[in-house]
Design a protein around this motif. Structure first.
Motif, PDB file in Angstrom:
ATOM      1  N   LEU A 135       0.832  -1.203   0.000  1.00  0.00           N
ATOM      2  CA  LEU A 135       0.000   0.000   0.000  1.00  0.00           C
ATOM      3  C   LEU A 135       0.869   1.256   0.000  1.00  0.00           C
ATOM      4  CD1 LEU A 135      -2.895  -0.790   2.534  1.00  0.00           C
ATOM      5  CD2 LEU A 135      -3.044  -0.680   0.042  1.00  0.00           C
ATOM      6  N   ALA A 136       1.916   1.259   0.816  1.00  0.00           N
ATOM      7  CA  ALA A 136       2.799   2.426   0.885  1.00  0.00           C
ATOM      8  C   ALA A 136       3.541   2.637  -0.432  1.00  0.00           C
ATOM      9  CB  ALA A 136       3.793   2.254   2.029  1.00  0.00           C
ATOM     10  N   LYS A 137       3.932   1.555  -1.065  1.00  0.00           N
ATOM     11  CA  LYS A 137       4.614   1.657  -2.364  1.00  0.00           C
ATOM     12  C   LYS A 137       3.686   2.260  -3.404  1.00  0.00           C
ATOM     13  CE  LYS A 137       6.986  -1.115  -5.881  1.00  0.00           C
ATOM     14  NZ  LYS A 137       7.396  -2.491  -6.273  1.00  0.00           N
ATOM     15  N   LYS A 138       2.427   1.814  -3.428  1.00  0.00           N
ATOM     16  CA  LYS A 138       1.463   2.368  -4.375  1.00  0.00           C
ATOM     17  C   LYS A 138       1.202   3.839  -4.062  1.00  0.00           C
ATOM     18  CE  LYS A 138      -0.203   0.611  -7.250  1.00  0.00           C
ATOM     19  NZ  LYS A 138       0.127   0.608  -8.700  1.00  0.00           N
ATOM     20  N   LEU A 139       1.128   4.181  -2.788  1.00  0.00           N
ATOM     21  CA  LEU A 139       0.924   5.573  -2.407  1.00  0.00           C
ATOM     22  C   LEU A 139       2.068   6.449  -2.910  1.00  0.00           C
ATOM     23  CD1 LEU A 139      -0.653   7.740  -0.860  1.00  0.00           C
ATOM     24  CD2 LEU A 139       0.579   7.056   1.210  1.00  0.00           C
ATOM     25  N   GLU A 140       3.291   5.966  -2.786  1.00  0.00           N
ATOM     26  CA  GLU A 140       4.441   6.715  -3.284  1.00  0.00           C
ATOM     27  C   GLU A 140       4.372   6.886  -4.798  1.00  0.00           C
ATOM     28  OE1 GLU A 140       7.966   4.789  -1.948  1.00  0.00           O
ATOM     29  OE2 GLU A 140       7.591   5.216   0.179  1.00  0.00           O
ATOM     30  N   GLU A 141       3.912   5.850  -5.505  1.00  0.00           N
ATOM     31  CA  GLU A 141       3.765   5.949  -6.956  1.00  0.00           C
ATOM     32  C   GLU A 141       2.782   7.050  -7.336  1.00  0.00           C
ATOM     33  OE1 GLU A 141       2.638   2.212  -8.617  1.00  0.00           O
ATOM     34  OE2 GLU A 141       4.379   1.142  -7.811  1.00  0.00           O
ATOM     35  N   TYR A 142       1.758   7.229  -6.514  1.00  0.00           N
ATOM     36  CA  TYR A 142       0.756   8.257  -6.778  1.00  0.00           C
ATOM     37  C   TYR A 142       1.212   9.647  -6.318  1.00  0.00           C
ATOM     38  CZ  TYR A 142      -2.761   4.632  -7.749  1.00  0.00           C
ATOM     39  OH  TYR A 142      -3.485   3.589  -8.281  1.00  0.00           O
ATOM     40  N   GLY A 143       2.298   9.701  -5.560  1.00  0.00           N
ATOM     41  CA  GLY A 143       2.808  10.996  -5.110  1.00  0.00           C
ATOM     42  C   GLY A 143       2.586  11.309  -3.645  1.00  0.00           C
ATOM     43  N   GLY A 144       1.990  10.399  -2.893  1.00  0.00           N
ATOM     44  CA  GLY A 144       1.816  10.593  -1.454  1.00  0.00           C
ATOM     45  C   GLY A 144       2.961   9.977  -0.682  1.00  0.00           C
ATOM     46  N   ARG A 145       2.974  10.169   0.623  1.00  0.00           N
ATOM     47  CA  ARG A 145       4.048   9.573   1.422  1.00  0.00           C
ATOM     48  C   ARG A 145       3.606   9.372   2.859  1.00  0.00           C
ATOM     49  NH1 ARG A 145       7.827  13.321   4.095  1.00  0.00           N
ATOM     50  NH2 ARG A 145       6.951  15.431   4.041  1.00  0.00           N
ATOM     51  N   VAL A 146       4.320   8.472   3.535  1.00  0.00           N
ATOM     52  CA  VAL A 146       4.108   8.181   4.948  1.00  0.00           C
ATOM     53  C   VAL A 146       5.345   8.627   5.722  1.00  0.00           C
ATOM     54  CG1 VAL A 146       3.689   6.401   6.683  1.00  0.00           C
ATOM     55  CG2 VAL A 146       2.638   6.199   4.419  1.00  0.00           C
ATOM     56  N   VAL A 147       5.129   9.328   6.830  1.00  0.00           N
ATOM     57  CA  VAL A 147       6.222   9.707   7.728  1.00  0.00           C
ATOM     58  C   VAL A 147       6.089   8.876   9.000  1.00  0.00           C
ATOM     59  CG1 VAL A 147       7.320  11.565   9.021  1.00  0.00           C
ATOM     60  CG2 VAL A 147       6.245  12.053   6.804  1.00  0.00           C
ATOM     61  N   LEU A 148       7.069   8.025   9.271  1.00  0.00           N
ATOM     62  CA  LEU A 148       7.046   7.168  10.459  1.00  0.00           C
ATOM     63  C   LEU A 148       7.595   7.916  11.674  1.00  0.00           C
ATOM     64  CD1 LEU A 148       8.331   3.834   8.856  1.00  0.00           C
ATOM     65  CD2 LEU A 148       5.968   4.446   9.415  1.00  0.00           C
ATOM     66  N   ASN A 149       7.314   7.405  12.855  1.00  0.00           N
ATOM     67  CA  ASN A 149       7.744   8.007  14.128  1.00  0.00           C
ATOM     68  C   ASN A 149       7.213   9.430  14.292  1.00  0.00           C
ATOM     69  OD1 ASN A 149       9.495   5.920  15.280  1.00  0.00           O
ATOM     70  ND2 ASN A 149      10.776   6.301  13.482  1.00  0.00           N
ATOM     71  N   ALA A 150       6.114   9.730  13.624  1.00  0.00           N
ATOM     72  CA  ALA A 150       5.556  11.082  13.671  1.00  0.00           C
ATOM     73  C   ALA A 150       4.350  11.096  14.599  1.00  0.00           C
ATOM     74  CB  ALA A 150       5.164  11.544  12.276  1.00  0.00           C
ATOM     75  N   CYS A 151       4.530  11.645  15.783  1.00  0.00           N
ATOM     76  CA  CYS A 151       3.467  11.677  16.792  1.00  0.00           C
ATOM     77  C   CYS A 151       2.704  12.990  16.674  1.00  0.00           C
ATOM     78  CB  CYS A 151       4.057  11.546  18.194  1.00  0.00           C
ATOM     79  SG  CYS A 151       5.068  10.081  18.442  1.00  0.00           S
ATOM     80  N   ALA A 152       1.500  12.934  16.131  1.00  0.00           N
ATOM     81  CA  ALA A 152       0.678  14.134  16.000  1.00  0.00           C
ATOM     82  C   ALA A 152       0.271  14.608  17.385  1.00  0.00           C
ATOM     83  CB  ALA A 152      -0.550  13.837  15.148  1.00  0.00           C
ATOM     84  N   GLY A 153       0.554  15.877  17.679  1.00  0.00           N
ATOM     85  CA  GLY A 153       0.292  16.358  19.021  1.00  0.00           C
ATOM     86  C   GLY A 153      -0.685  17.496  19.124  1.00  0.00           C
ATOM     87  N   GLU A 154      -0.842  18.253  18.042  1.00  0.00           N
ATOM     88  CA  GLU A 154      -1.689  19.435  18.119  1.00  0.00           C
ATOM     89  C   GLU A 154      -2.199  19.807  16.738  1.00  0.00           C
ATOM     90  OE1 GLU A 154      -1.236  24.148  19.430  1.00  0.00           O
ATOM     91  OE2 GLU A 154       0.286  22.665  20.013  1.00  0.00           O
TER      92      GLU A 154
END
Length: 481
Positions: A135-154
């Motif tokens: 899924l992440a590979k396909k997302l990258e092909e489409y131009g999106g990305r995942v950032v790991l270790n990213a704790c949304a806080g606000e």
């Protein structure tokens, strides 16, 4: 500081489907994932979603239409969910299937395990670690990305609109502000937050079978932004066996006794349910009853224990009643239990074998156990459950020593219940108005999941996937330069 079109919190089922939908349509997006790797979410490890109108169903000539699935689930909810949202989500089933197939994930249609009347669940054939990487590979092909270790806080705001997320790197502690035109909260509920669990269910133990990284942060952010909670709070209960915090293995064989239709009692030794509910609907109604009880016990005698051990399956032990559909589909497998496990389970403190019910009552502090068993045995002899209406074939007396008692606590794959949204997954404020730029999908969305959990196997993951698409499509349909 980073700018993108849409910021998504959580790389689970809802987050990834939203991201793929947006990126495929040409919109930039970033997915902020708290975990260190992609397969930490419940969705990444789940068996598979319940979907409608799929090509796979067409191929096997057993199509479950969106109307059919909606009527079943909305009827089960008794109107406690947003019907427009539920129907809009369910109609996205084929889109989910298409995105999964485009990513290279293989599916197969499962049988109707819990006898709901149709085959909606699509089981993942691709292994858990690999499918989320695809899924992440396909997302990258489409131009999106995942950032790991990213704790949304606000959540970040500008002119009364949600415009981004401030996230902290879980390793370096560095803060990054991600700005976009919309934010989708899909952080996976609050199974990892003991305080929230106790707030909603009391001072009991709810065994976390799913991700403990889901700590309710997304829900808290939405509430702080002016959102409100919806009314349905519950769990997707563990269905493969029971749970107790003292057990050391995962789903030890003797934990299955609670699912066999025999006598169950509460923390005082009183009977509290039709035990067939836990055998037939462990994910939903049966699991909800155990959550209400908080802790409970399976009580059986030597005849019951040895009878099931010597039978080919639980269904065989009860004489294979034709009308017991779930018994035939879910409980016609074995053999078990294994006697070598019993000594270990007793040493862990959640199992007990004794020569009298008096000993059992004293061991687990069940003051009404003997009285309950006397009354239960009388109903077994008469062939009629006059308390809870259990089917007569499940009535087996607890009369022959030694006696066995197994202790249980409720467990969950994930929580359900979160913030209130409209039919497009837009988070609502206390005046029922959408909070500009803010969406909630998956189990952070409190308006499409009911309590108890739907009796449709795979419903939780199916709604996570489809609600992610619902949120993304509304953003796309209302895009302005």
């Amino acid at each position: 500081m980073e700018h993108t079109d849409v910021v998504i919190i959580g790389a689970g089922g809802a987050g990834m489907m939203a991201a793929l939908t947006l990126a495929k349509a040409g919109r930039s997006c970033v997915v902020l994932e708290k975990g260190k790797h992609l397969s930490v979410s419940n969705a990444a490890r789940a068996g598979g979603p319940s979907l409608a109108d799929t090509l796979l169903q067409e191929e096997e000539n057993c199509t479950v239409s969106a109307e059919m699935l909606f009527r079943h689930m909305y009827g089960f909810s008794r109107g406690t969910v947003d019907g427009g949202l539920l129907y809009r989500c369910i109609r996205n089933g084929r889109k989910v299937e298409a995105l999964l197939r485009e990513s290279g994930i293989q599916l197969r249609l499962t049988e109707d395990l819990y006898s709901v009347g149709f085959r909606a669940r699509h089981f993942f054939e691709t292994p858990a670690p690999q499918r989320w990487e695809l899924l992440a590979k396909k997302l990258e092909e489409y131009g999106g990305r995942v950032v790991l270790n990213a704790c949304a806080g606000e959540l970040l705001t500008e002119n009364g609109r949600i415009c981004g997320v401030l996230a902290v790197d879980g390793q370096s502690g560095e803060q990054t502000a991600y700005y976009g035109k919309a934010v989708i909260i899909a952080s996976g509920g609050y199974l990892g937050n003991e305080e929230m669990l106790k707030q909603h269910f009391g001072d009991i133990t709810v065994g976390p079978l799913g991700s403990r990284l889901s700590d309710g942060a997304g829900i808290a952010m939405a509430l702080k932004a002016g959102g409100m909670e919806d009314r349905s709070w519950g769990i997707c209960a563990g269905e493969f066996g029971g749970y107790h915090s003292r057990m050391k293995g995962r789903f030890p064989g003797n934990m299955r006794w609670a699912m066999t239709g025999g006598l169950l009692v509460d923390r005082e030794g009183r009977r509290f349910m039709d035990e067939q509910l836990l055998a037939d609907q462990p994910l939903s109604v049966g699991g909800e009853v155990t959550l209400r009880a908080g802790s409970y016990y399976a009580v059986l005698d030597e005849a019951f224990y040895q009878g099931i051990r010597s039978a080919r399956s639980v269904y065989d032990f009860y004489g294979r009643p034709e009308e017991w559909k779930t018994g035939k589909s879910a409980l016609d497998r074995g053999p078990w239990p294994f006697p070598e496990d019993l000594e270990r389970d007793i040493s862990e403190g959640w199992a007990f074998c004794c020569g009298s019910l008096e000993e059992a009552a004293a061991h687990f502090s069940l003051p009404f156990l003997e009285e309950t068993v006397t009354r239960y045995n009388a109903m077994c002899e008469a062939g009629q459950d006059t308390e809870f209406g259990k089917n007569s074939w499940l009535l087996k007396p607890v009369a022959k020593a030694p006696f066995y008692v197994f202790a249980y606590e409720p467990s969950a794959w994930c929580t359900i219940g979160g913030v209130k949204t409209d039919a497009f997954c837009r988070v609502l404020d206390r005046k029922q108005k959408p909070i500009s730029g803010l969406y909630a999908a998956g189990v952070d969305n409190g308006s499409c999941y009911c309590a108890p959990y739907y009796d449709t196997e795979g419903a939780c993951l199916g709604l996570a996937f489809t609600s992610g698409i619902t949120a993304a499509e509304h953003i796309l349909g209302n895009w302005s330069a």
